[in-house]
Design a protein around this motif. Sequence first.
Motif, PDB file in Angstrom:
ATOM      1  N   LEU A  17       0.816  -1.637   0.309  1.00  0.00           N
ATOM      2  CA  LEU A  17       0.082  -0.094   0.517  1.00  0.00           C
ATOM      3  C   LEU A  17       0.919   1.408   0.319  1.00  0.00           C
ATOM      4  N   GLU A  18       2.056   1.649   0.620  1.00  0.00           N
ATOM      5  CA  GLU A  18       3.114   2.449   0.619  1.00  0.00           C
ATOM      6  C   GLU A  18       3.243   2.718  -0.566  1.00  0.00           C
ATOM      7  N   LEU A  19       3.430   1.904  -1.491  1.00  0.00           N
ATOM      8  CA  LEU A  19       4.335   1.409  -3.093  1.00  0.00           C
ATOM      9  C   LEU A  19       3.339   2.312  -3.573  1.00  0.00           C
ATOM     10  N   ILE A  20       1.511   1.586  -3.473  1.00  0.00           N
ATOM     11  CA  ILE A  20       0.976   2.203  -4.630  1.00  0.00           C
ATOM     12  C   ILE A  20       0.787   3.542  -3.970  1.00  0.00           C
ATOM     13  N   ARG A  21       0.677   4.558  -3.345  1.00  0.00           N
ATOM     14  CA  ARG A  21       0.507   5.653  -2.728  1.00  0.00           C
ATOM     15  C   ARG A  21       1.550   6.512  -2.642  1.00  0.00           C
ATOM     16  N   GLY A  22       3.145   5.959  -3.104  1.00  0.00           N
ATOM     17  CA  GLY A  22       4.274   7.015  -3.881  1.00  0.00           C
ATOM     18  C   GLY A  22       3.690   6.770  -5.316  1.00  0.00           C
ATOM     19  N   GLY A  23       2.718   6.520  -5.745  1.00  0.00           N
ATOM     20  CA  GLY A  23       2.476   6.923  -6.811  1.00  0.00           C
ATOM     21  C   GLY A  23       3.301   5.028  -7.706  1.00  0.00           C
ATOM     22  N   MET A  24       3.784   4.190  -7.623  1.00  0.00           N
ATOM     23  CA  MET A  24       3.646   2.611  -8.015  1.00  0.00           C
ATOM     24  C   MET A  24       2.714   2.064  -8.657  1.00  0.00           C
ATOM     25  N   GLU A  28       2.765  -3.076 -10.795  1.00  0.00           N
ATOM     26  CA  GLU A  28       4.099  -3.558 -10.049  1.00  0.00           C
ATOM     27  C   GLU A  28       4.766  -3.181  -8.516  1.00  0.00           C
ATOM     28  N   ALA A  29       4.386  -3.001  -8.131  1.00  0.00           N
ATOM     29  CA  ALA A  29       4.064  -2.785  -6.528  1.00  0.00           C
ATOM     30  C   ALA A  29       4.076  -4.880  -6.145  1.00  0.00           C
ATOM     31  N   TYR A  30       2.465  -5.149  -6.606  1.00  0.00           N
ATOM     32  CA  TYR A  30       2.860  -6.333  -6.379  1.00  0.00           C
ATOM     33  C   TYR A  30       3.761  -7.545  -6.821  1.00  0.00           C
ATOM     34  N   GLY A  53      15.307   1.474   1.544  1.00  0.00           N
ATOM     35  CA  GLY A  53      15.114   2.617   0.632  1.00  0.00           C
ATOM     36  C   GLY A  53      14.144   2.710  -0.001  1.00  0.00           C
ATOM     37  N   ARG A  54      12.911   1.522  -0.012  1.00  0.00           N
ATOM     38  CA  ARG A  54      12.249   2.209  -0.985  1.00  0.00           C
ATOM     39  C   ARG A  54      11.202   2.056  -0.173  1.00  0.00           C
ATOM     40  N   VAL A  55       9.962   1.871   0.843  1.00  0.00           N
ATOM     41  CA  VAL A  55       9.102   2.051   2.024  1.00  0.00           C
ATOM     42  C   VAL A  55      10.166   2.051   2.837  1.00  0.00           C
ATOM     43  N   THR A  56       8.668   3.352   4.609  1.00  0.00           N
ATOM     44  CA  THR A  56       9.452   3.445   5.616  1.00  0.00           C
ATOM     45  C   THR A  56       9.860   2.458   6.330  1.00  0.00           C
ATOM     46  N   ASP A  57      10.340   2.746   7.616  1.00  0.00           N
ATOM     47  CA  ASP A  57       9.979   1.558   8.713  1.00  0.00           C
ATOM     48  C   ASP A  57       8.125   1.580   8.925  1.00  0.00           C
ATOM     49  N   ASP A  58       7.403   2.817   9.151  1.00  0.00           N
ATOM     50  CA  ASP A  58       6.085   2.515   9.161  1.00  0.00           C
ATOM     51  C   ASP A  58       5.325   1.864   8.363  1.00  0.00           C
ATOM     52  N   SER A  59       6.016   1.103   7.510  1.00  0.00           N
ATOM     53  CA  SER A  59       4.892  -0.065   7.225  1.00  0.00           C
ATOM     54  C   SER A  59       5.598  -1.227   7.789  1.00  0.00           C
ATOM     55  N   PHE A  60       5.602  -1.145   8.413  1.00  0.00           N
ATOM     56  CA  PHE A  60       6.860  -1.916   9.281  1.00  0.00           C
ATOM     57  C   PHE A  60       6.171  -2.419  11.222  1.00  0.00           C
ATOM     58  N   SER A  61       5.506  -1.076  10.877  1.00  0.00           N
ATOM     59  CA  SER A  61       4.919  -1.128  12.420  1.00  0.00           C
ATOM     60  C   SER A  61       3.921  -2.067  12.962  1.00  0.00           C
ATOM     61  N   GLU A  62       3.742  -3.285  13.864  1.00  0.00           N
ATOM     62  CA  GLU A  62       3.884  -3.604  15.148  1.00  0.00           C
ATOM     63  C   GLU A  62       2.574  -2.954  15.354  1.00  0.00           C
TER      64      GLU A  62
END
Length: 91
Positions: A17-24, A28-30, A53-62
């Motif tokens: 979802l982060e990649l898609i929101r970033g414009g990808m 391709e993101a999948y 480098g492609r997604v932020t650490d926020d995507s890995f928040s428990e």
Amino acid sequence: RNLDAANGTVFSQAALLELIRGGMGRDEAYRMVQTAANAAAASGRHLREVLAGRVTDDSFSEDRYVAAAGAAVDHLATITAEWLQKPGTGW
């Protein structure tokens, strides 16, 4: 420990979802996340490292996964045998 045992692959949807929101584009993101998740599982590395480098650490928040845990447990505590017998409960 369970989340760690999966090498971070449980966070693949958030990364997607982060990649898609970033414009990808979604396809391709999948493909990127699927490839990265497979690499993480095969190598024992965390998905965060593979996608560095492609997604932020926020995507890995428990937090997003455990934020509602208390409410879910509280709800489960209210379930009774009678409730389970009611039509339309989906059980």
